[in-house]
Write an enzyme that holds these catalytic residues in place. Structure first.
Site, mmCIF file in Angstrom:
data_model
loop_
_atom_site.group_PDB
_atom_site.id
_atom_site.type_symbol
_atom_site.label_atom_id
_atom_site.label_comp_id
_atom_site.label_asym_id
_atom_site.label_seq_id
_atom_site.Cartn_x
_atom_site.Cartn_y
_atom_site.Cartn_z
ATOM 1 N N LYS A 47 -18.979 2.010 -4.501
ATOM 2 C CA LYS A 47 -19.034 3.407 -4.833
ATOM 3 C C LYS A 47 -20.131 3.970 -5.621
ATOM 4 O O LYS A 47 -20.335 5.030 -5.674
ATOM 5 C CB LYS A 47 -17.700 3.715 -5.516
ATOM 6 C CG LYS A 47 -16.440 3.827 -4.456
ATOM 7 C CD LYS A 47 -16.797 4.783 -3.303
ATOM 8 C CE LYS A 47 -15.775 4.818 -2.187
ATOM 9 N NZ LYS A 47 -16.089 5.856 -1.299
ATOM 10 N N SER A 287 -9.665 -5.581 -1.824
ATOM 11 C CA SER A 287 -9.904 -5.067 -0.435
ATOM 12 C C SER A 287 -11.072 -6.071 0.342
ATOM 13 O O SER A 287 -11.129 -6.240 1.400
ATOM 14 C CB SER A 287 -10.408 -3.687 -0.557
ATOM 15 O OG SER A 287 -11.755 -3.714 -1.153
HETATM 16 N N1 PMP Z 1 -12.305 -0.957 -1.425
HETATM 17 C C1 PMP Z 1 -12.216 -0.582 -2.603
HETATM 18 C C2 PMP Z 1 -11.650 -1.291 -4.031
HETATM 19 C C3 PMP Z 1 -12.409 0.921 -2.813
HETATM 20 O O1 PMP Z 1 -12.496 1.425 -3.984
HETATM 21 C C4 PMP Z 1 -12.861 1.472 -1.793
HETATM 22 C C5 PMP Z 1 -13.170 3.021 -1.878
HETATM 23 N N2 PMP Z 1 -11.855 3.760 -2.113
HETATM 24 C C6 PMP Z 1 -12.908 0.918 -0.401
HETATM 25 C C7 PMP Z 1 -12.806 -0.122 -0.455
HETATM 26 C C8 PMP Z 1 -13.413 1.870 0.801
HETATM 27 O O2 PMP Z 1 -14.610 2.511 0.844
HETATM 28 P P1 PMP Z 1 -14.790 3.550 1.441
HETATM 29 O O3 PMP Z 1 -14.554 4.904 0.593
HETATM 30 O O4 PMP Z 1 -16.088 4.023 1.756
HETATM 31 O O5 PMP Z 1 -13.943 3.771 2.762
#
Ligand code: PMP
Length: 328
Positions: A47, A287
């Protein structure tokens, strides 16, 4: 001394690709699982790229000025990234948290000088309403109403619809992956929150290699928090989207962006995170561990033998130590 960084923004990007060869060997995998370690960005996640991209675009458009307050809705990582990038530029941050954010993330936001906000802080929303729906997050319309009520120096950058979010990945993450693999990427595996990473990388990498397989992973039904199952273990920062019409799970997510979707449970992600921690000595966030779980499942298919699968690991595990991720 031409290689001294003098601002946090100079440290964003150029994260490494790491192949967990010991994990591959232990699981008998013959594909190359190339993990993009986004946790090595200066504020700790992918991010950082989106936050910097949105901030720079708003500055270039003359929309924001030092002393203004930036408002964002975030599971933590965007807030942390925005707060960190904003500090040396002289902006303040008001961050609306999503439900279930870990203690560590809140503390990092506070350490960076943010104000933490919730629905109860929005003018016109009563205490009774907040108590009746404790898991309800502030909607985009409510956050816009908050900015309006607070005055003209409050700005909502809105990562969920801001085109500079996916653009960050078209401009930086995608080219880095292409460069570091010498253009030999057979598949990309990742999860999605806003879908900024999915949209940006799918767009960039398909243009470079129209045959690339884009594999999106989403939380399995048992790992989706809902009114009936408010205490289930979730995968932080991501959502399910495959059963939703285009643009409804998230504005940036459409079905044409990926070839296949795999479901992963938080439990499976935990097992993968622990395996990586004890085999490679690296702590992945949930994630990323979930995306790697999906990639491992795919890689067991002999069709992937010898192929390069790039797996996005959005952040590291340090922010999840108070969650069940590592079972400690
Ligand atoms: N994994 C984590 C830990 C995140 O904080 C985010 C962003 N919310 C994402 C994955 C996904 O990224 P994106 O918003 O670009 O889909």
């Amino acid at each position: 001394m031409s290689r001294i960084a003098a601002a946090i923004e100079d440290l964003v990007g150029n994260t490494p690709l790491f192949e967990p060869v010991r994990v591959e060997e232990r699981l008998g995998i013959r594909a190359h699982l190339l993990c993009k370690l986004e946790g090595q960005n200066p504020a700790g996640s992918s991010k950082d790229r989106a936050a910097l991209s949105m901030l720079r675009a708003a500055e270039e458009a003359g929309m924001i000025h030092p002393g203004d307050t930036l408002v964002e809705q975030t599971s933590g990582n965007t807030g942390i990234a925005l707060a960190a990038m904003a500090v040396p530029k002289g902006y303040r941050c008001d961050i609306f948290l999503e439900a279930g954010v870990t203690r560590e993330r809140k503390k990092i936001l506070l350490a960076l000088g943010c104000r933490l906000r919730s629905r109860g802080d929005i003018p016109g929303i009563s205490k009774e309403e907040v108590l009746a729906h404790p898991y309800e997050e502030a909607s985009l319309a409510e956050i816009r109403a908050y900015c309006k009520a607070m005055g003209p120096r409050y700005h909502f950058l809105d990562q969920t619809t801001n085109p500079n979010n996916p653009l960050a990945h078209v401009r930086t993450t995608g080219p880095e992956i292409w460069r570091d693999t010498d253009g030999k990427v057979d598949a990309l595996v990742l999860m999605a929150g806003t879908g900024g990473t999915l949209r940006g990388l799918s767009q960039y990498l398909r243009e470079k290699n129209p045959k690339i397989r884009i594999i999106a992973a989403e939380p399995a039904p048992c790992s989706r928090r809902c009114e009936k199952n408010p205490n289930c273990q979730i995968i932080d920062g991501v959502l399910d989207f495959d059963d939703h019409p285009d643009h409804t799970a998230s504005y940036f997510i459409t079905h044409d962006l990926y070839d296949r979707c795999l479901e992963v449970s938080a439990k499976e992600a935990d097992e993968t995170a622990r395996l990586v921690a004890r085999t490679e000595g690296l702590l992945f966030g949930t994630s990323g561990a979930a995306a790697l779980s999906a990639a491992i499942r795919l890689a067991k298919d002999p069709a992937y033998d010898g192929k390069n699968l790039v797996v996005i690991i959005p952040d590291g595990g340090g922010k999840y130590l108070s969650s069940p991720l590592y079972g400690i």
